[in-house]
Structures are given as structure tokens and as C-alpha cells.
Design a protein around this motif. Structure first.
Motif, PDB file in Angstrom:
ATOM      1  N   SER A  80       0.824  -1.219   0.000  1.00 60.31           N
ATOM      2  CA  SER A  80       0.000   0.000   0.000  1.00 60.31           C
ATOM      3  C   SER A  80       0.853   1.262   0.000  1.00 60.31           C
ATOM      4  CB  SER A  80      -0.955   0.002   1.200  1.00 60.31           C
ATOM      5  OG  SER A  80      -1.807  -1.113   1.157  1.00 60.31           O
ATOM      6  N   ALA A  81       1.845   1.277  -0.890  1.00 60.46           N
ATOM      7  CA  ALA A  81       2.724   2.440  -0.994  1.00 60.46           C
ATOM      8  C   ALA A  81       1.915   3.680  -1.344  1.00 60.46           C
ATOM      9  CB  ALA A  81       3.796   2.192  -2.058  1.00 60.46           C
ATOM     10  N   ALA A  82       2.298   4.794  -0.757  1.00 60.86           N
ATOM     11  CA  ALA A  82       1.634   6.059  -1.052  1.00 60.86           C
ATOM     12  C   ALA A  82       2.311   6.756  -2.224  1.00 60.86           C
ATOM     13  CB  ALA A  82       1.661   6.958   0.180  1.00 60.86           C
ATOM     14  N   VAL A  83       3.594   6.481  -2.418  1.00 60.52           N
ATOM     15  CA  VAL A  83       4.393   7.153  -3.442  1.00 60.52           C
ATOM     16  C   VAL A  83       5.193   6.105  -4.196  1.00 60.52           C
ATOM     17  CG1 VAL A  83       6.230   8.847  -3.835  1.00 60.52           C
ATOM     18  CG2 VAL A  83       4.571   9.226  -2.019  1.00 60.52           C
ATOM     19  N   PHE A  84       5.335   6.306  -5.504  1.00 55.81           N
ATOM     20  CA  PHE A  84       6.107   5.406  -6.352  1.00 55.81           C
ATOM     21  C   PHE A  84       7.039   6.244  -7.205  1.00 55.81           C
ATOM     22  CE2 PHE A  84       6.888   2.751 -10.032  1.00 55.81           C
ATOM     23  CZ  PHE A  84       7.066   1.503  -9.472  1.00 55.81           C
ATOM     24  N   SER A  85       8.258   5.779  -7.403  1.00 57.01           N
ATOM     25  CA  SER A  85       9.211   6.499  -8.233  1.00 57.01           C
ATOM     26  C   SER A  85      10.007   5.517  -9.076  1.00 57.01           C
ATOM     27  CB  SER A  85      10.157   7.324  -7.356  1.00 57.01           C
ATOM     28  OG  SER A  85      11.019   8.094  -8.163  1.00 57.01           O
ATOM     29  N   SER A  86      10.219   5.871 -10.317  1.00 58.78           N
ATOM     30  CA  SER A  86      11.008   5.051 -11.235  1.00 58.78           C
ATOM     31  C   SER A  86      11.455   5.940 -12.379  1.00 58.78           C
ATOM     32  CB  SER A  86      10.168   3.889 -11.781  1.00 58.78           C
ATOM     33  OG  SER A  86      10.868   3.207 -12.793  1.00 58.78           O
ATOM     34  N   ALA A  87      12.572   5.584 -12.993  1.00 54.31           N
ATOM     35  CA  ALA A  87      13.037   6.300 -14.179  1.00 54.31           C
ATOM     36  C   ALA A  87      12.325   5.799 -15.428  1.00 54.31           C
ATOM     37  CB  ALA A  87      14.546   6.144 -14.333  1.00 54.31           C
ATOM     38  N   ASP A  88      11.524   4.755 -15.281  1.00 55.94           N
ATOM     39  CA  ASP A  88      10.801   4.152 -16.413  1.00 55.94           C
ATOM     40  C   ASP A  88       9.437   4.814 -16.560  1.00 55.94           C
ATOM     41  OD1 ASP A  88       9.005   2.375 -17.856  1.00 55.94           O
ATOM     42  OD2 ASP A  88      10.602   0.873 -17.711  1.00 55.94           O
ATOM     43  N   ARG A  89       9.267   5.565 -17.612  1.00 57.59           N
ATOM     44  CA  ARG A  89       8.026   6.328 -17.828  1.00 57.59           C
ATOM     45  C   ARG A  89       6.805   5.409 -17.922  1.00 57.59           C
ATOM     46  NH1 ARG A  89       6.539  11.318 -19.338  1.00 57.59           N
ATOM     47  NH2 ARG A  89       4.647  11.546 -20.569  1.00 57.59           N
ATOM     48  N   THR A  90       6.941   4.305 -18.644  1.00 60.03           N
ATOM     49  CA  THR A  90       5.821   3.370 -18.805  1.00 60.03           C
ATOM     50  C   THR A  90       5.391   2.817 -17.456  1.00 60.03           C
ATOM     51  OG1 THR A  90       6.577   2.783 -21.021  1.00 60.03           O
ATOM     52  CG2 THR A  90       5.090   1.230 -19.943  1.00 60.03           C
ATOM     53  N   LEU A  91       6.360   2.482 -16.622  1.00 56.42           N
ATOM     54  CA  LEU A  91       6.065   1.957 -15.294  1.00 56.42           C
ATOM     55  C   LEU A  91       5.394   3.021 -14.428  1.00 56.42           C
ATOM     56  CD1 LEU A  91       6.173  -0.232 -13.147  1.00 56.42           C
ATOM     57  CD2 LEU A  91       8.585   0.348 -12.771  1.00 56.42           C
ATOM     58  N   CYS A  92       5.878   4.245 -14.488  1.00 53.11           N
ATOM     59  CA  CYS A  92       5.259   5.331 -13.717  1.00 53.11           C
ATOM     60  C   CYS A  92       3.820   5.573 -14.160  1.00 53.11           C
ATOM     61  CB  CYS A  92       6.072   6.622 -13.844  1.00 53.11           C
ATOM     62  SG  CYS A  92       7.577   6.633 -12.858  1.00 53.11           S
ATOM     63  N   GLU A  93       3.575   5.521 -15.454  1.00 54.92           N
ATOM     64  CA  GLU A  93       2.217   5.724 -15.950  1.00 54.92           C
ATOM     65  C   GLU A  93       1.297   4.604 -15.469  1.00 54.92           C
ATOM     66  OE1 GLU A  93       2.913   6.059 -20.144  1.00 54.92           O
ATOM     67  OE2 GLU A  93       3.435   8.184 -19.997  1.00 54.92           O
ATOM     68  N   ALA A  94       1.802   3.374 -15.471  1.00 52.70           N
ATOM     69  CA  ALA A  94       1.010   2.241 -14.976  1.00 52.70           C
ATOM     70  C   ALA A  94       0.742   2.398 -13.483  1.00 52.70           C
ATOM     71  CB  ALA A  94       1.740   0.928 -15.257  1.00 52.70           C
ATOM     72  N   ALA A  95       1.753   2.804 -12.729  1.00 54.50           N
ATOM     73  CA  ALA A  95       1.589   2.998 -11.288  1.00 54.50           C
ATOM     74  C   ALA A  95       0.552   4.079 -11.006  1.00 54.50           C
ATOM     75  CB  ALA A  95       2.928   3.360 -10.650  1.00 54.50           C
ATOM     76  N   GLU A  96       0.571   5.129 -11.794  1.00 58.26           N
ATOM     77  CA  GLU A  96      -0.406   6.205 -11.612  1.00 58.26           C
ATOM     78  C   GLU A  96      -1.823   5.694 -11.914  1.00 58.26           C
ATOM     79  OE1 GLU A  96      -0.228  10.895 -12.263  1.00 58.26           O
ATOM     80  OE2 GLU A  96       0.114   9.742 -14.102  1.00 58.26           O
TER      81      GLU A  96
END
Length: 69
Positions: free
Chosen positions: A41-57
Motif C-alpha cells: 500500500s505504498a503512497a508514493v512510487f518512483s522510477s526512471a521508467d516512464r511506462t512503469l510510472c504511468e502504470a503505477a499512476e
């Protein structure tokens, strides 16, 4: 470091990652990262991978320092 979680790779996590890989068009390792963040249940996610960040959002996570376009 109090908010750092180490997550065991269980069959449940792998199953969730498989579903995310399919639904979000993620590579396996990225799907594991996202599944683990969702598991704790992370509140914040960070990655240099744009595709992964978009999926996380799309999965409801707040993205910290999203990659530049």
C-alpha cells in the motif's frame, strides 16, 4: 528508512505481477516492482521508467519525480 519495505516474492505476488504485466503491458521485472508497491500500500512510487510510472499512476499511486519526456 522507516518506510522502506522488503517484500518477499511469493506466489501471490507473482500472480498479481502477471496480471499487471498483461493489463498494463509491463515487462516482468517492472510488474513485480509495481505489484510489490501495491502489496505494501505504498503512497508514493518512483522510477526512471516512464511506462512503469504511468502504470503505477493508473493503479492509484502518487508518482514522485516522474521522468521527463
Amino acid at each position: 528508512m522507516d518506510n522502506l519495505h522488503l517484500v518477499d516474492v511469493t506466489s501471490e505476488l507473482v500472480e498479481s505481477a502477471g496480471q499487471l504485466a498483461e493489463s498494463e503491458s509491463l515487462r516482468g521485472d517492472d510488474a513485480i516492482d509495481l505489484a510489490a508497491a501495491l502489496f505494501v500500500s505504498a503512497a508514493v512510487f518512483s522510477s526512471a521508467d516512464r511506462t512503469l510510472c504511468e502504470a503505477a499512476e493508473r493503479q492509484g499511486l502518487h508518482i514522485a519525480d516522474p521522468p521527463m519526456t
